[in-house]
Design a protein around this motif. Structure first.
Motif, short mmCIF file in Angstrom:
data_model
loop_
_atom_site.label_atom_id
_atom_site.label_comp_id
_atom_site.label_asym_id
_atom_site.label_seq_id
_atom_site.Cartn_x
_atom_site.Cartn_y
_atom_site.Cartn_z
N GLY A 130 -68.23 9.96 -28.78
CA GLY A 130 -68.39 8.63 -29.35
C GLY A 130 -67.06 7.99 -29.73
O GLY A 130 -66.86 6.79 -29.54
N SER B 275 -69.98 -0.36 -29.86
CA SER B 275 -69.56 1.04 -29.76
C SER B 275 -69.69 1.77 -31.09
O SER B 275 -69.91 2.98 -31.10
N THR B 276 -69.57 1.06 -32.21
CA THR B 276 -69.81 1.69 -33.51
C THR B 276 -71.27 2.10 -33.65
O THR B 276 -71.57 3.21 -34.10
N ALA C 80 -67.64 -5.59 -28.55
CA ALA C 80 -67.48 -4.22 -28.04
C ALA C 80 -67.33 -3.23 -29.18
O ALA C 80 -67.88 -2.13 -29.14
N MET D 242 -63.94 1.17 -25.25
CA MET D 242 -64.57 -0.15 -25.36
C MET D 242 -63.68 -1.13 -26.11
O MET D 242 -63.53 -2.28 -25.69
N GLY D 243 -63.12 -0.71 -27.23
CA GLY D 243 -62.42 -1.65 -28.10
C GLY D 243 -60.97 -1.91 -27.73
O GLY D 243 -60.43 -2.96 -28.08
N PHE E 113 -65.42 6.87 -26.53
CA PHE E 113 -66.07 5.66 -26.04
C PHE E 113 -65.66 4.45 -26.87
O PHE E 113 -65.45 3.35 -26.35
N PHE E 114 -65.53 4.63 -28.19
CA PHE E 114 -65.08 3.55 -29.07
C PHE E 114 -63.68 3.08 -28.67
O PHE E 114 -63.42 1.87 -28.61
N TYR E 115 -62.79 4.02 -28.39
CA TYR E 115 -61.44 3.65 -27.97
C TYR E 115 -61.47 2.89 -26.65
O TYR E 115 -60.80 1.87 -26.50
N LEU F 257 -73.32 2.67 -31.20
CA LEU F 257 -73.53 3.74 -30.23
C LEU F 257 -72.94 5.07 -30.72
O LEU F 257 -73.48 6.13 -30.43
N TYR F 258 -71.84 5.02 -31.47
CA TYR F 258 -71.23 6.22 -32.05
C TYR F 258 -72.23 6.90 -32.99
O TYR F 258 -72.45 8.11 -32.91
#
Length: 108
Positions: A60, A85-86, A81, A67-68, A63-65, A88-89
């Motif tokens: 997660g 992504s938060t 994003a 996306m953002g 993925f956050f990195y 989704l994390y």
């Protein structure tokens, strides 16, 4: 590091690793705190959730990195994003917790 894959261009390995380790460190430290405070002794079944839940946080955070900071680096799309992504994390951490506790038989 040069890559020919289009959606991976712009990734900085150090920044991605830091984001992934922070993503894994948050649930790991929380679980370790709960185990140390609530439990008398460490039981062997506790190692499965202590491994799988931070693994979900690791993915997660990565993925956050992506996306953002890589795929949507600026503007209003970056805010969307980061929010997505938060969410989704936390869903990923929850799903990895369900999977981990299901493996040890504590989730019905």
């Amino acid at each position: 590091m040069k890559t020919s894959i289009e959606f991976l261009k712009g990734i900085q390995a150090k920044s991605a690793a830091v984001a992934a380790l922070i993503g894994a460190g948050i649930p790991f430290s929380w679980l370790l705190f709960l185990i140390l405070v609530k439990s008398e002794d460490f039981e062997s079944w506790m190692s499965i959730p202590l491994t799988l839940i931070p693994l979900g946080g690791f993915i997660g955070g990565l993925f956050f990195y992506l996306m953002g900071f890589v795929w949507f680096p600026s503007g209003g799309r970056k805010l969307a994003a980061i929010i997505f992504s938060t969410l989704l994390y936390f869903v990923g951490i929850w799903l990895s917790a369900v999977f981990a506790f299901s493996l040890v038989g504590l989730w019905d």
